[in-house]
Design a protein around this motif. Structure first.
Motif, PDB file in Angstrom:
ATOM      1  N   GLN A 192      45.915  11.832  15.929  1.00 59.34           N
ATOM      2  CA  GLN A 192      46.133  12.766  17.154  1.00 59.34           C
ATOM      3  C   GLN A 192      45.143  12.333  18.321  1.00 59.34           C
ATOM      4  N   CYS A 193      44.998  11.044  18.529  1.00 60.23           N
ATOM      5  CA  CYS A 193      44.392  10.514  19.441  1.00 60.23           C
ATOM      6  C   CYS A 193      42.959  11.067  19.867  1.00 60.23           C
ATOM      7  N   ASP A 194      42.092  11.672  18.935  1.00 61.51           N
ATOM      8  CA  ASP A 194      40.992  11.874  19.270  1.00 61.51           C
ATOM      9  C   ASP A 194      39.836  10.845  18.824  1.00 61.51           C
ATOM     10  N   PHE A 195      39.785   9.906  19.501  1.00 60.58           N
ATOM     11  CA  PHE A 195      39.405   8.475  19.406  1.00 60.58           C
ATOM     12  C   PHE A 195      37.893   8.667  19.059  1.00 60.58           C
ATOM     13  N   LYS A 196      37.107   9.490  19.794  1.00 60.80           N
ATOM     14  CA  LYS A 196      35.706   9.356  19.542  1.00 60.80           C
ATOM     15  C   LYS A 196      35.390   9.877  18.224  1.00 60.80           C
ATOM     16  N   SER A 197      35.833  11.134  17.833  1.00 59.98           N
ATOM     17  CA  SER A 197      35.486  11.480  16.306  1.00 59.98           C
ATOM     18  C   SER A 197      36.032  10.863  15.439  1.00 59.98           C
ATOM     19  N   GLY A 198      37.294  10.438  15.658  1.00 63.07           N
ATOM     20  CA  GLY A 198      38.142   9.749  14.648  1.00 63.07           C
ATOM     21  C   GLY A 198      37.341   8.430  14.231  1.00 63.07           C
ATOM     22  N   TRP A 199      37.027   7.670  15.261  1.00 65.25           N
ATOM     23  CA  TRP A 199      36.281   6.287  15.016  1.00 65.25           C
ATOM     24  C   TRP A 199      34.929   6.785  14.433  1.00 65.25           C
ATOM     25  N   SER A 200      34.441   7.645  14.876  1.00 68.89           N
ATOM     26  CA  SER A 200      33.041   7.691  14.263  1.00 68.89           C
ATOM     27  C   SER A 200      32.915   8.221  12.750  1.00 68.89           C
ATOM     28  N   ASN A 201      34.145   8.977  12.284  1.00 67.33           N
ATOM     29  CA  ASN A 201      34.069   9.325  11.017  1.00 67.33           C
ATOM     30  C   ASN A 201      34.670   8.102  10.231  1.00 67.33           C
ATOM     31  N   PHE A 202      35.634   7.648  10.704  1.00 73.30           N
ATOM     32  CA  PHE A 202      36.297   6.479   9.857  1.00 73.30           C
ATOM     33  C   PHE A 202      35.331   5.328   9.578  1.00 73.30           C
ATOM     34  N   LEU A 203      34.622   4.885  10.674  1.00 77.91           N
ATOM     35  CA  LEU A 203      33.519   3.951  10.626  1.00 77.91           C
ATOM     36  C   LEU A 203      32.369   4.282   9.728  1.00 77.91           C
ATOM     37  N   SER A 204      32.032   5.618   9.443  1.00 80.51           N
ATOM     38  CA  SER A 204      30.881   5.933   8.714  1.00 80.51           C
ATOM     39  C   SER A 204      31.425   5.610   7.137  1.00 80.51           C
ATOM     40  N   TYR A 205      32.611   5.681   6.833  1.00 77.43           N
ATOM     41  CA  TYR A 205      33.157   5.170   5.627  1.00 77.43           C
ATOM     42  C   TYR A 205      33.200   3.787   5.400  1.00 77.43           C
ATOM     43  N   THR A 206      33.920   3.002   6.385  1.00 73.99           N
ATOM     44  CA  THR A 206      34.179   1.589   6.168  1.00 73.99           C
ATOM     45  C   THR A 206      32.826   0.780   6.361  1.00 73.99           C
ATOM     46  N   LEU A 207      31.656   1.223   7.110  1.00 74.38           N
ATOM     47  CA  LEU A 207      30.654   0.520   7.266  1.00 74.38           C
ATOM     48  C   LEU A 207      29.353   0.879   6.068  1.00 74.38           C
ATOM     49  N   ASN A 208      29.551   1.798   5.222  1.00 76.45           N
ATOM     50  CA  ASN A 208      28.556   2.312   4.258  1.00 76.45           C
ATOM     51  C   ASN A 208      28.360   1.109   3.442  1.00 76.45           C
ATOM     52  N   PRO A 209      27.253   0.560   2.990  1.00 76.17           N
ATOM     53  CA  PRO A 209      26.682  -0.098   2.576  1.00 76.17           C
ATOM     54  C   PRO A 209      27.171  -0.172   0.962  1.00 76.17           C
ATOM     55  N   VAL A 210      27.219   1.125   0.388  1.00 70.98           N
ATOM     56  CA  VAL A 210      27.870   1.392  -0.951  1.00 70.98           C
ATOM     57  C   VAL A 210      29.333   0.833  -1.112  1.00 70.98           C
ATOM     58  N   TYR A 211      30.007   1.107   0.001  1.00 70.91           N
ATOM     59  CA  TYR A 211      31.462   0.722  -0.097  1.00 70.91           C
ATOM     60  C   TYR A 211      31.729  -0.903  -0.023  1.00 70.91           C
ATOM     61  N   THR A 212      30.741  -1.297   1.177  1.00 75.32           N
ATOM     62  CA  THR A 212      31.174  -2.597   1.854  1.00 75.32           C
ATOM     63  C   THR A 212      30.275  -3.782   0.966  1.00 75.32           C
ATOM     64  N   TYR A 213      29.141  -3.509   0.592  1.00 76.37           N
ATOM     65  CA  TYR A 213      28.272  -4.501   0.178  1.00 76.37           C
ATOM     66  C   TYR A 213      28.687  -5.392  -0.899  1.00 76.37           C
ATOM     67  N   PRO A 214      29.360  -4.545  -2.246  1.00 78.84           N
ATOM     68  CA  PRO A 214      29.881  -5.515  -3.286  1.00 78.84           C
ATOM     69  C   PRO A 214      30.961  -6.260  -2.814  1.00 78.84           C
ATOM     70  N   PHE A 215      31.800  -5.985  -1.719  1.00 77.43           N
ATOM     71  CA  PHE A 215      32.982  -6.790  -1.302  1.00 77.43           C
ATOM     72  C   PHE A 215      32.368  -7.781  -0.474  1.00 77.43           C
ATOM     73  N   LEU A 216      31.318  -7.712   0.256  1.00 80.05           N
ATOM     74  CA  LEU A 216      30.826  -8.708   1.164  1.00 80.05           C
ATOM     75  C   LEU A 216      30.360  -9.640  -0.029  1.00 80.05           C
ATOM     76  N   LYS A 217      29.689  -9.413  -0.967  1.00 83.19           N
ATOM     77  CA  LYS A 217      28.906 -10.172  -1.848  1.00 83.19           C
ATOM     78  C   LYS A 217      29.764 -11.201  -2.389  1.00 83.19           C
ATOM     79  N   ASN A 218      31.043 -10.737  -2.813  1.00 82.12           N
ATOM     80  CA  ASN A 218      32.014 -11.382  -3.567  1.00 82.12           C
ATOM     81  C   ASN A 218      32.739 -12.700  -2.611  1.00 82.12           C
ATOM     82  N   LYS A 219      32.371 -12.442  -1.612  1.00 79.49           N
ATOM     83  CA  LYS A 219      32.997 -13.524  -0.539  1.00 79.49           C
ATOM     84  C   LYS A 219      31.871 -14.812  -0.456  1.00 79.49           C
ATOM     85  N   LYS A 220      30.842 -14.601  -0.720  1.00 81.28           N
ATOM     86  CA  LYS A 220      29.788 -15.715  -0.998  1.00 81.28           C
ATOM     87  C   LYS A 220      30.310 -16.952  -1.545  1.00 81.28           C
TER      88      LYS A 220
END
Length: 220
Positions: A192-220
């Motif tokens: 809906q082109c609400d970029f400020k709130s949209g990116w804030s909410n979306f990035l809070s998911y994608t950058l959360n360590p519980v979700y990202t860390y296991p995947f980053l670890k597998n790339k080592k």
């Protein structure tokens, strides 16, 4: 062998929980699997393992272990909790037959009965029945976070974007830390082109360590 006494095994269970809380699911599971079946804390470790399988979205093992736990002597609260999670895991794997089997054993008076009924209605394509169940849960102030979240999912699929955004926002009022809800809300806000709130909410998911860390670890 890391431990030989119940005291040390208790420490290992607590350590496994702490590791799971920071996304170290594999290490947490490895610790719990070391507790022998003869231990007085074995059932406790298995229940903890079951919980971690759910949290890490390891649904195949959730069902395998959950079915074993159903054969234990459990009180009604513990039994219904396991059945609730088995229904969830089965639906995530697309196994409606198994989900309905577990649902048939769930106590009608259980707090999650209507919520699971709504999920099965939704999975079967009975959308109006699912919406009716979720609205009833919301009216009765039960399962509010998940009811609003799932209602938002249905509304987004029906292209009722404004209603879906409101539902996801209501879900976050009851659980501000719900990352899955933030992801969905963020995606809709971006559409809906609400970029400020949209990116804030979306990035809070994608950058959360519980979700990202296991995947980053597998790339080592």
């Amino acid at each position: 062998v890391l431990f030989r006494s119940n005291k040390n095994e208790g420490y290992v269970i607590n350590l496994a929980e702490a590791l799971a809380n920071v996304g170290e699911f594999k290490t947490s599971i490895d610790y719990l699997l070391q507790i022998d079946s003869s231990s007085k804390l074995f059932l406790e470790s298995q229940n903890k393992l079951f919980s971690i399988f759910i949290r890490s979205k390891n649904f195949e093992n959730t069902i395998l272990l959950g079915e074993k736990l159903l054969n234990e002597k459990l009180d009604n609260i513990s039994l219904n909790k396991i059945l609730h999670n088995l229904i969830y895991a089965s639906l995530e794997l697309g196994n409606l037959k198994k989900a309905k089997k577990f649902f048939s054993n769930l106590s009608i008076g259980d707090d999650n009965y209507l919520f699971n009924k709504a999920q099965i209605h939704s999975f079967e394509g009975e959308i109006d029945n699912a919406i009716s169940c979720y609205n009833k849960l919301i009216k009765e102030k039960r399962n509010l976070t998940q009811s609003f979240h799932n209602l938002g999912l249905i509304q987004s699929r029906k292209n009722e974007i404004d209603m879906a955004i409101d539902s996801f926002k209501n879900a976050l009022k009851h659980n501000p830390d719900s990352l899955d809800t933030k992801k969905m809300l963020g995606m809709l806000e971006l559409s809906q082109c609400d970029f400020k709130s949209g990116w804030s909410n979306f990035l809070s998911y994608t950058l959360n360590p519980v979700y990202t860390y296991p995947f980053l670890k597998n790339k080592k």
